[in-house]
Design a protein around this motif. Structure first.
Motif, PDB file in Angstrom:
ATOM      1  N   ASP A  98       0.831  -1.209   0.000  1.00 34.15           N
ATOM      2  CA  ASP A  98       0.000   0.000   0.000  1.00 34.15           C
ATOM      3  C   ASP A  98       0.864   1.257   0.000  1.00 34.15           C
ATOM      4  O   ASP A  98       0.571   2.232  -0.701  1.00 34.15           O
ATOM      5  CB  ASP A  98      -0.930  -0.018   1.215  1.00 34.15           C
ATOM      6  CG  ASP A  98      -1.835   1.203   1.258  1.00 34.15           C
ATOM      7  OD1 ASP A  98      -2.647   1.370   0.334  1.00 34.15           O
ATOM      8  OD2 ASP A  98      -1.725   1.999   2.210  1.00 34.15           O
ATOM      9  N   THR A 132       2.318   2.202  -3.473  1.00 33.52           N
ATOM     10  CA  THR A 132       1.438   2.820  -4.461  1.00 33.52           C
ATOM     11  C   THR A 132       1.325   4.329  -4.250  1.00 33.52           C
ATOM     12  O   THR A 132       0.668   5.013  -5.048  1.00 33.52           O
ATOM     13  CB  THR A 132       0.034   2.196  -4.386  1.00 33.52           C
ATOM     14  OG1 THR A 132      -0.529   2.435  -3.092  1.00 33.52           O
ATOM     15  CG2 THR A 132       0.091   0.692  -4.646  1.00 33.52           C
ATOM     16  N   ARG A 133       1.963   4.840  -3.213  1.00 37.32           N
ATOM     17  CA  ARG A 133       1.916   6.271  -2.930  1.00 37.32           C
ATOM     18  C   ARG A 133       3.150   6.970  -3.477  1.00 37.32           C
ATOM     19  O   ARG A 133       4.212   6.382  -3.609  1.00 37.32           O
ATOM     20  CB  ARG A 133       1.803   6.502  -1.417  1.00 37.32           C
ATOM     21  CG  ARG A 133       0.579   5.812  -0.802  1.00 37.32           C
ATOM     22  CD  ARG A 133       0.508   6.021   0.692  1.00 37.32           C
ATOM     23  NE  ARG A 133      -0.586   5.256   1.287  1.00 37.32           N
ATOM     24  CZ  ARG A 133      -0.887   5.266   2.574  1.00 37.32           C
ATOM     25  NH1 ARG A 133      -0.170   6.018   3.403  1.00 37.32           N
ATOM     26  NH2 ARG A 133      -1.897   4.528   3.033  1.00 37.32           N
ATOM     27  N   ARG A 134       3.004   8.241  -3.751  1.00 38.49           N
ATOM     28  CA  ARG A 134       4.100   9.010  -4.342  1.00 38.49           C
ATOM     29  C   ARG A 134       5.229   9.263  -3.366  1.00 38.49           C
ATOM     30  O   ARG A 134       6.411   9.121  -3.709  1.00 38.49           O
ATOM     31  CB  ARG A 134       3.550  10.357  -4.840  1.00 38.49           C
ATOM     32  CG  ARG A 134       4.585  11.243  -5.524  1.00 38.49           C
ATOM     33  CD  ARG A 134       4.074  12.660  -5.671  1.00 38.49           C
ATOM     34  NE  ARG A 134       3.902  13.307  -4.363  1.00 38.49           N
ATOM     35  CZ  ARG A 134       3.483  14.556  -4.208  1.00 38.49           C
ATOM     36  NH1 ARG A 134       3.131  15.271  -5.263  1.00 38.49           N
ATOM     37  NH2 ARG A 134       3.375  15.075  -2.998  1.00 38.49           N
ATOM     38  N   ARG A 162       8.648  -1.018  -6.818  1.00 36.95           N
ATOM     39  CA  ARG A 162       7.587  -0.368  -7.596  1.00 36.95           C
ATOM     40  C   ARG A 162       7.571  -0.832  -9.045  1.00 36.95           C
ATOM     41  O   ARG A 162       6.658  -0.489  -9.807  1.00 36.95           O
ATOM     42  CB  ARG A 162       7.757   1.153  -7.534  1.00 36.95           C
ATOM     43  CG  ARG A 162       7.516   1.741  -6.142  1.00 36.95           C
ATOM     44  CD  ARG A 162       8.034   3.160  -6.028  1.00 36.95           C
ATOM     45  NE  ARG A 162       7.929   3.653  -4.656  1.00 36.95           N
ATOM     46  CZ  ARG A 162       6.997   4.508  -4.234  1.00 36.95           C
ATOM     47  NH1 ARG A 162       6.093   4.984  -5.088  1.00 36.95           N
ATOM     48  NH2 ARG A 162       6.955   4.897  -2.980  1.00 36.95           N
ATOM     49  N   LEU A 199       4.198  -1.638 -10.546  1.00 36.13           N
ATOM     50  CA  LEU A 199       3.297  -2.280  -9.581  1.00 36.13           C
ATOM     51  C   LEU A 199       1.869  -1.755  -9.699  1.00 36.13           C
ATOM     52  O   LEU A 199       0.902  -2.516  -9.626  1.00 36.13           O
ATOM     53  CB  LEU A 199       3.834  -2.051  -8.167  1.00 36.13           C
ATOM     54  CG  LEU A 199       3.048  -2.667  -7.018  1.00 36.13           C
ATOM     55  CD1 LEU A 199       3.021  -4.187  -7.126  1.00 36.13           C
ATOM     56  CD2 LEU A 199       3.655  -2.248  -5.675  1.00 36.13           C
ATOM     57  N   THR A 200       1.745  -0.441  -9.921  1.00 32.78           N
ATOM     58  CA  THR A 200       0.406   0.158  -9.998  1.00 32.78           C
ATOM     59  C   THR A 200      -0.379  -0.367 -11.200  1.00 32.78           C
ATOM     60  O   THR A 200      -1.600  -0.450 -11.161  1.00 32.78           O
ATOM     61  CB  THR A 200       0.510   1.678 -10.068  1.00 32.78           C
ATOM     62  OG1 THR A 200       1.394   2.056 -11.135  1.00 32.78           O
ATOM     63  CG2 THR A 200       1.019   2.249  -8.758  1.00 32.78           C
ATOM     64  N   GLU A 201       0.328  -0.748 -12.279  1.00 31.53           N
ATOM     65  CA  GLU A 201      -0.363  -1.290 -13.450  1.00 31.53           C
ATOM     66  C   GLU A 201      -0.829  -2.713 -13.205  1.00 31.53           C
ATOM     67  O   GLU A 201      -1.928  -3.106 -13.607  1.00 31.53           O
ATOM     68  CB  GLU A 201       0.550  -1.254 -14.671  1.00 31.53           C
ATOM     69  CG  GLU A 201       0.853   0.146 -15.204  1.00 31.53           C
ATOM     70  CD  GLU A 201       1.646   0.101 -16.482  1.00 31.53           C
ATOM     71  OE1 GLU A 201       1.724  -0.991 -17.106  1.00 31.53           O
ATOM     72  OE2 GLU A 201       2.175   1.159 -16.871  1.00 31.53           O
ATOM     73  N   LEU A 249      -1.582  -4.061 -10.350  1.00 32.26           N
ATOM     74  CA  LEU A 249      -2.614  -4.115  -9.317  1.00 32.26           C
ATOM     75  C   LEU A 249      -3.951  -3.527  -9.754  1.00 32.26           C
ATOM     76  O   LEU A 249      -4.903  -3.542  -8.977  1.00 32.26           O
ATOM     77  CB  LEU A 249      -2.132  -3.363  -8.069  1.00 32.26           C
ATOM     78  CG  LEU A 249      -0.981  -4.009  -7.309  1.00 32.26           C
ATOM     79  CD1 LEU A 249      -0.543  -3.112  -6.156  1.00 32.26           C
ATOM     80  CD2 LEU A 249      -1.368  -5.387  -6.779  1.00 32.26           C
ATOM     81  N   LYS A 250      -4.016  -3.018 -10.980  1.00 35.55           N
ATOM     82  CA  LYS A 250      -5.276  -2.409 -11.436  1.00 35.55           C
ATOM     83  C   LYS A 250      -6.398  -3.439 -11.439  1.00 35.55           C
ATOM     84  O   LYS A 250      -6.198  -4.588 -11.806  1.00 35.55           O
ATOM     85  CB  LYS A 250      -5.097  -1.841 -12.857  1.00 35.55           C
ATOM     86  CG  LYS A 250      -4.304  -0.525 -12.890  1.00 35.55           C
ATOM     87  CD  LYS A 250      -4.183  -0.041 -14.314  1.00 35.55           C
ATOM     88  CE  LYS A 250      -3.398   1.267 -14.403  1.00 35.55           C
ATOM     89  NZ  LYS A 250      -3.216   1.720 -15.779  1.00 35.55           N
TER      90      LYS A 250
END
Length: 346
Positions: free
Chosen positions: A226, A229-231, A283, A341-343, A345-346
């Motif tokens: 979690d 996923t943050r900047r 990431r 990672l953000t892609e 986890l979509k």
């Protein structure tokens, strides 16, 4: 929590593996829907890419691109291996230099010779490993390995000789089978390793294994993901860095926060470059990386660069230090061997 733990679990339906060292997430693999690095195709040549010295190929998973090849004609087949993940809308990056990589051994069909990892310094250990390698390759019943090479990985040091020999034989046998399967239509011959197999292959230091359901929750992996996923990333003291992927590059901005002491800039920059390779690895970020350091004296650049180079040397993802720009930014070029990672986890 001190020590090393490997947690094997799933996120939704995706297989995943996490390496936790002293209570901190150090590495993470997550299955994706795209072709995995290590996948081997029998591909068909489509057309050359003029001006770039490469060819477009047809594979079961779509168009692929291979660089620095000559003498190929449309319709010809060849064996290629996926080297990384393609950017959106681009062809799968592949190479004709196929490798068969396992926990202890790497078989290199187009690079003859038997070699031991340079990380193994002990001469007696090196001689013992070379003996195991020669005995296994010479005595194997897996077919003709003339012209094949072998690299014994650093994980061989202190490992069971029988396990090393078994690993060599398995990879050699697989290499012979695949390299002899050159004719036919475009086909996937070998799938790349999934997260759990990657964990076994790459995380070879002594560790506790937790493969029971819910292991990610027990070891705080879900909370760590979690945060990824943050900047913003908190550093020592009041400092922080912001990691922002864009279409062209990954921007990293280092800030001192409320610290106004004379050494605040240098301290923030050193803390940032020490943790940056881990953050990028977790990431799944690669390509062009541009770091905007916190304000600091020009004389401090050598120390910042030295610290960054040392951190990159310990990293498992190939990264090139390009240099400093006229504006005082740091540029890196990092291999795209993971998906963001953000892609995933979509």
């Amino acid at each position: 929590m001190k020590g090393r733990t490997i947690a094997l679990d799933h996120i939704d339906t995706r297989e995943a593996a996490a390496l936790i060292v002293d209570g901190r997430l150090e590495d993470f693999f997550l299955a994706a829907d795209l072709p995995t690095p290590g996948t081997i195709y029998r591909a068909s040549v489509e057309r050359p890419m003029k001006g770039q010295g490469g060819m477009f190929l047809r594979t079961p998973d779509g168009s692929a691109f291979v660089r620095q090849v000559k003498g190929l004609s449309p319709g010809q087949t060849l064996l290629v291996q996926v080297t990384g993940y393609a950017e959106p809308g681009k062809a799968i990056p592949v190479t004709t230099k196929v490798l068969f990589k396992s926990r202890y051994a790497i078989v290199t069909p187009d690079a003859p010779g038997i070699n031991v990892s340079r990380r193994i310094k002990d001469d007696d250990a090196r001689e013992s490993l070379l003996s195991i390698a020669h005995d296994t390759m010479d005595a194997g019943d897996f077919g003709d390995v003339d012209g094949f090479g072998l690299i014994l990985r650093s994980s061989c040091h202190g490992a069971d000789p029988a396990e090393i020999s078994e690993d060599i034989a398995a990879m050699a046998d697989l290499a012979v089978q695949v390299m002899s399967d050159r004719t036919g239509d475009a086909e996937t011959l070998i799938e790349g390793d999934g997260p759990h197999l990657m964990a076994w292959r790459e995380w070879t230091d002594q560790a506790d294994i937790d493969n029971a359901g819910g292991s990610f929750a027990r070891h705080g992996v879900l909370d760590a993901i979690d945060q990824l996923t943050r900047r913003d990333v908190a550093l020592d003291g009041k400092a922080s860095m912001a990691i922002e992927p864009t279409r062209a590059l990954v921007a990293v901005d280092v800030n001192t926060g409320g610290d106004t002491s004379p050494a605040a800039g240098l301290k923030a920059n050193l803390a940032a470059v020490k943790d940056l390779p881990r953050q990028l690895r977790l990431r799944g970020l690669g390509g062009q990386i541009v770091i905007d350091p916190a304000p600091t004296a020009k004389k401090d650049r050598r120390q910042i660069e030295s610290t960054l180079r040392a951190a990159l040397k310990r990293d498992t993802v190939e990264t090139v230090f390009v240099g400093w720009t006229p504006l005082g930014h740091i540029e890196l070029q990092r291999k795209r061997d993971r998906l963001p990672l953000t892609e995933v986890l979509k």
